[in-house]
Scaffold this motif. Structure first.
Motif, PDB file in Angstrom:
ATOM      1  N   ARG A   8       0.912  -1.197  -0.095  1.00 39.45           N
ATOM      2  CA  ARG A   8      -0.080  -0.235  -0.094  1.00 39.45           C
ATOM      3  C   ARG A   8       0.776   1.006   0.055  1.00 39.45           C
ATOM      4  O   ARG A   8       0.625   2.008  -0.806  1.00 39.45           O
ATOM      5  N   ARG A   9       1.917   0.740   1.026  1.00 36.81           N
ATOM      6  CA  ARG A   9       2.555   2.321   0.888  1.00 36.81           C
ATOM      7  C   ARG A   9       3.472   2.966  -0.436  1.00 36.81           C
ATOM      8  O   ARG A   9       3.629   3.793  -0.763  1.00 36.81           O
ATOM      9  N   ILE A  10       3.764   1.812  -1.126  1.00 36.52           N
ATOM     10  CA  ILE A  10       4.576   1.369  -2.365  1.00 36.52           C
ATOM     11  C   ILE A  10       3.319   2.296  -3.708  1.00 36.52           C
ATOM     12  O   ILE A  10       4.117   2.777  -4.344  1.00 36.52           O
ATOM     13  N   LEU A  11       2.307   1.784  -3.532  1.00 37.94           N
ATOM     14  CA  LEU A  11       1.696   2.386  -4.034  1.00 37.94           C
ATOM     15  C   LEU A  11       1.198   3.854  -4.101  1.00 37.94           C
ATOM     16  O   LEU A  11       0.483   4.402  -4.500  1.00 37.94           O
ATOM     17  N   ALA A  12       0.716   3.975  -2.869  1.00 34.24           N
ATOM     18  CA  ALA A  12       0.983   5.092  -2.356  1.00 34.24           C
ATOM     19  C   ALA A  12       1.243   6.010  -2.987  1.00 34.24           C
ATOM     20  O   ALA A  12       1.974   7.190  -3.613  1.00 34.24           O
ATOM     21  N   GLU A  13       3.253   5.934  -2.815  1.00 29.43           N
ATOM     22  CA  GLU A  13       4.101   7.134  -3.980  1.00 29.43           C
ATOM     23  C   GLU A  13       3.881   6.916  -4.851  1.00 29.43           C
ATOM     24  O   GLU A  13       4.404   7.988  -5.753  1.00 29.43           O
ATOM     25  N   ILE A  14       3.854   6.004  -6.000  1.00 31.79           N
ATOM     26  CA  ILE A  14       3.759   5.485  -7.212  1.00 31.79           C
ATOM     27  C   ILE A  14       2.413   6.834  -7.599  1.00 31.79           C
ATOM     28  O   ILE A  14       2.777   7.375  -8.798  1.00 31.79           O
ATOM     29  N   GLU A  15       1.553   6.985  -6.362  1.00 32.16           N
ATOM     30  CA  GLU A  15       0.311   7.424  -7.341  1.00 32.16           C
ATOM     31  C   GLU A  15       1.032   8.780  -7.243  1.00 32.16           C
ATOM     32  O   GLU A  15       1.117   9.471  -8.108  1.00 32.16           O
ATOM     33  N   ASP A  16       1.581   9.202  -6.109  1.00 27.62           N
ATOM     34  CA  ASP A  16       1.574  10.524  -5.583  1.00 27.62           C
ATOM     35  C   ASP A  16       3.129  10.729  -7.013  1.00 27.62           C
ATOM     36  O   ASP A  16       2.908  11.524  -7.009  1.00 27.62           O
ATOM     37  N   ALA A  17       3.973  10.304  -7.377  1.00 28.50           N
ATOM     38  CA  ALA A  17       4.841  10.470  -8.005  1.00 28.50           C
ATOM     39  C   ALA A  17       3.916  10.791  -9.429  1.00 28.50           C
ATOM     40  O   ALA A  17       4.427  11.789 -10.117  1.00 28.50           O
ATOM     41  N   THR A  19       1.097  12.115 -10.007  1.00 24.17           N
ATOM     42  CA  THR A  19       0.243  13.125  -9.650  1.00 24.17           C
ATOM     43  C   THR A  19       0.805  14.762  -9.726  1.00 24.17           C
ATOM     44  O   THR A  19       0.834  15.278 -10.317  1.00 24.17           O
ATOM     45  N   ARG A  20       2.084  14.476  -9.617  1.00 23.04           N
ATOM     46  CA  ARG A  20       3.695  15.573  -9.245  1.00 23.04           C
ATOM     47  C   ARG A  20       3.724  15.556 -10.598  1.00 23.04           C
ATOM     48  O   ARG A  20       4.122  16.317 -11.058  1.00 23.04           O
ATOM     49  N   GLU A  21       3.888  14.814 -11.080  1.00 16.75           N
ATOM     50  CA  GLU A  21       4.888  14.023 -13.051  1.00 16.75           C
ATOM     51  C   GLU A  21       3.854  14.549 -13.947  1.00 16.75           C
ATOM     52  O   GLU A  21       3.840  15.546 -14.740  1.00 16.75           O
ATOM     53  N   ASP A  22       2.433  14.283 -14.048  1.00 15.61           N
ATOM     54  CA  ASP A  22       0.822  14.372 -14.588  1.00 15.61           C
ATOM     55  C   ASP A  22       0.227  14.761 -14.069  1.00 15.61           C
ATOM     56  O   ASP A  22      -1.020  12.932 -14.410  1.00 15.61           O
ATOM     57  N   PRO A  23      -0.088  15.718 -13.723  1.00 15.25           N
ATOM     58  CA  PRO A  23      -1.697  15.830 -13.475  1.00 15.25           C
ATOM     59  C   PRO A  23      -2.463  15.013 -14.125  1.00 15.25           C
ATOM     60  O   PRO A  23      -3.690  14.808 -13.604  1.00 15.25           O
TER      61      PRO A  23
END
Length: 76
Positions: A8-17, A19-23
Motif C-alpha cells: 500500500r505504501r509503494i502504491l501510494a508513492e507511485i500515485e503521488d509521483a 500526480t506530480r509528474e503528469d496531473p
C-alpha cells in the motif's frame, strides 16, 4: 487478497509521483477507476473466486479418473 502495508505504501508513492509528474494523466486514471468501480459486476464478466482447498481435491480426483480410464481403455 488485500495488499500488505508495504505494498500500500509503494502504491501510494507511485500515485503521488504520477500526480506530480503528469496531473492530467492522474485525473484520467482516477476517472477510469471511478467508472469501473461504480459499474459493478453487471458490466463485465465477474468470475467467482475458487479457493485452492476446494480446487485441489477436484483436480486430483479428475486426474485419478483419467488414469483409471487410460489403464482400462488403452490396450497394453
Amino acid at each position: 487478497m488485500p495488499l500488505t502495508w508495504r505494498e500500500r505504501r509503494i502504491l501510494a508513492e507511485i500515485e503521488d509521483a504520477l500526480t506530480r509528474e503528469d496531473p492530467q494523466l492522474a485525473e484520467r486514471s482516477t476517472a477510469i477507476c471511478n467508472i469501473e468501480s461504480s459499474a459493478g459486476p453487471s458490466h463485465g464478466r465477474s468470475w467467482p473466486r475458487i479457493e485452492l482447498r476446494v480446487l485441489l481435491p477436484v483436480l486430483v480426483a479428475l486426474g485419478v479418473i483419467a488414469l483409471l480410464l487410460m489403464t482400462v481403455l488403452v490396450p497394453g
